[in-house]
Design a protein around this motif. Structure first.
Motif, PDB file in Angstrom:
ATOM      1  N   VAL A 189       0.779  -1.026  -0.034  1.00 19.00           N
ATOM      2  CA  VAL A 189      -0.221  -0.151  -0.048  1.00 19.00           C
ATOM      3  C   VAL A 189       0.876   1.242   0.075  1.00 19.00           C
ATOM      4  O   VAL A 189       0.760   2.271  -0.861  1.00 19.00           O
ATOM      5  N   GLU A 190       1.859   1.185   1.001  1.00 18.96           N
ATOM      6  CA  GLU A 190       2.801   2.348   0.740  1.00 18.96           C
ATOM      7  C   GLU A 190       3.495   2.552  -0.351  1.00 18.96           C
ATOM      8  O   GLU A 190       3.704   3.695  -0.862  1.00 18.96           O
ATOM      9  N   GLN A 191       4.208   1.583  -1.113  1.00 15.90           N
ATOM     10  CA  GLN A 191       4.691   1.634  -2.424  1.00 15.90           C
ATOM     11  C   GLN A 191       3.694   2.117  -3.336  1.00 15.90           C
ATOM     12  O   GLN A 191       4.183   2.920  -4.203  1.00 15.90           O
ATOM     13  N   ASP A 192       2.309   1.536  -3.454  1.00 14.43           N
ATOM     14  CA  ASP A 192       1.570   2.134  -4.370  1.00 14.43           C
ATOM     15  C   ASP A 192       1.251   3.465  -4.087  1.00 14.43           C
ATOM     16  O   ASP A 192       0.931   4.339  -5.160  1.00 14.43           O
ATOM     17  N   GLU A 193       1.138   4.074  -2.943  1.00 14.32           N
ATOM     18  CA  GLU A 193       0.834   5.425  -3.002  1.00 14.32           C
ATOM     19  C   GLU A 193       2.060   6.232  -3.465  1.00 14.32           C
ATOM     20  O   GLU A 193       2.056   7.400  -3.855  1.00 14.32           O
ATOM     21  N   ARG A 194       3.212   5.908  -2.897  1.00 21.26           N
ATOM     22  CA  ARG A 194       4.623   6.438  -3.647  1.00 21.26           C
ATOM     23  C   ARG A 194       4.433   6.573  -4.977  1.00 21.26           C
ATOM     24  O   ARG A 194       4.908   7.571  -5.672  1.00 21.26           O
ATOM     25  N   SER A 195       4.132   5.371  -5.835  1.00 21.89           N
ATOM     26  CA  SER A 195       4.114   5.530  -7.247  1.00 21.89           C
ATOM     27  C   SER A 195       3.141   6.614  -7.657  1.00 21.89           C
ATOM     28  O   SER A 195       3.424   7.173  -8.683  1.00 21.89           O
ATOM     29  N   ALA A 196       1.741   6.402  -6.966  1.00 22.39           N
ATOM     30  CA  ALA A 196       0.773   7.312  -7.250  1.00 22.39           C
ATOM     31  C   ALA A 196       1.350   8.834  -7.208  1.00 22.39           C
ATOM     32  O   ALA A 196       0.925   9.673  -8.271  1.00 22.39           O
TER      33      ALA A 196
END
Length: 199
Positions: free
Chosen positions: A72-79
């Motif tokens: 979830v944290e990585q997906d938010e960074r990517s977004a």
């Protein structure tokens, strides 16, 4: 059959391809999938038979709670990175548009103009960086151009619904005839039915 899977480290976002010599090897690896390694799917669409793909999906160890949190944290960074990139691109386009608009202020007012036409809505300058209004002589030339193309498609029960053309809006250059006021290469789209009146 060799198997290639797209995988991603959910802590760093690094993506790569994992290769296996057989479905069985891939299945065994998926059961013991390394921690924080997310399996995104086949490296190439359609490369794994559907039955084997289901088998591999069922064999995969699910992400645990800590891995899901990292995902979830990585997906938010990517977004966030994508939003930042898009904002930068929008700003670049805005600056480019403003530079074009500024350059156009000093350009020849009689230079060719892009004109967009929509049946029932009229026409407008098709270049957002060009502040010139469509002149009456240009408007009449575009209407004549559209009317001529109406005759091309009338026998098929169609009419010109929209178009984009390049027009000389003022005095014509030396050697150019009135028939050439609308330059070659104009594009138009048609619709079926009875044509609304041109205006």
């Amino acid at each position: 059959m060799a198997i290639e899977l797209k995988i991603r480290d959910v802590r760093t976002g690094e993506a790569r391809v994992a290769s296996f010599e057989s479905v069985g090897d891939a299945e065994n690896w998926l059961r013991e999938r390394p921690r924080f390694t997310e399996v995104l799917g086949p490296a190439r669409h359609g490369a794994i038979p559907p039955g084997d793909e289901i088998r591999l999906r069922e064999a995969m160890r699910p992400l645990d709670e800590e891995e899901r949190a990292a995902q979830v944290e990585q997906d938010e960074r990517s977004a966030q990175a994508i939003r930042k990139m898009m904002a930068g691109e929008q700003e670049r386009m805005r600056q480019e548009m403003e530079a074009r608009r500024e350059a156009n202020r000093d350009a020849d007012p009689n230079r060719p103009m892009v004109v967009g036409f929509e049946r029932g809505k009229g026409m407008s300058n098709g270049d957002p960086a060009d502040d010139r209004e469509v002149t009456e002589v240009a408007r009449k030339a575009v209407l004549a151009w559209v009317a001529e193309r109406d005759t091309w498609v009338h026998s098929r029960g169609q009419y010109v619904a929209s178009a984009q053309v390049v027009v000389w809006p003022g005095p014509l250059p030396s050697g150019t005839s009135e028939d050439e006021r609308v330059q070659a290469g104009g594009q138009f789209q048609v619709l079926a039915g009875t044509a609304p009146e041109l205006n």
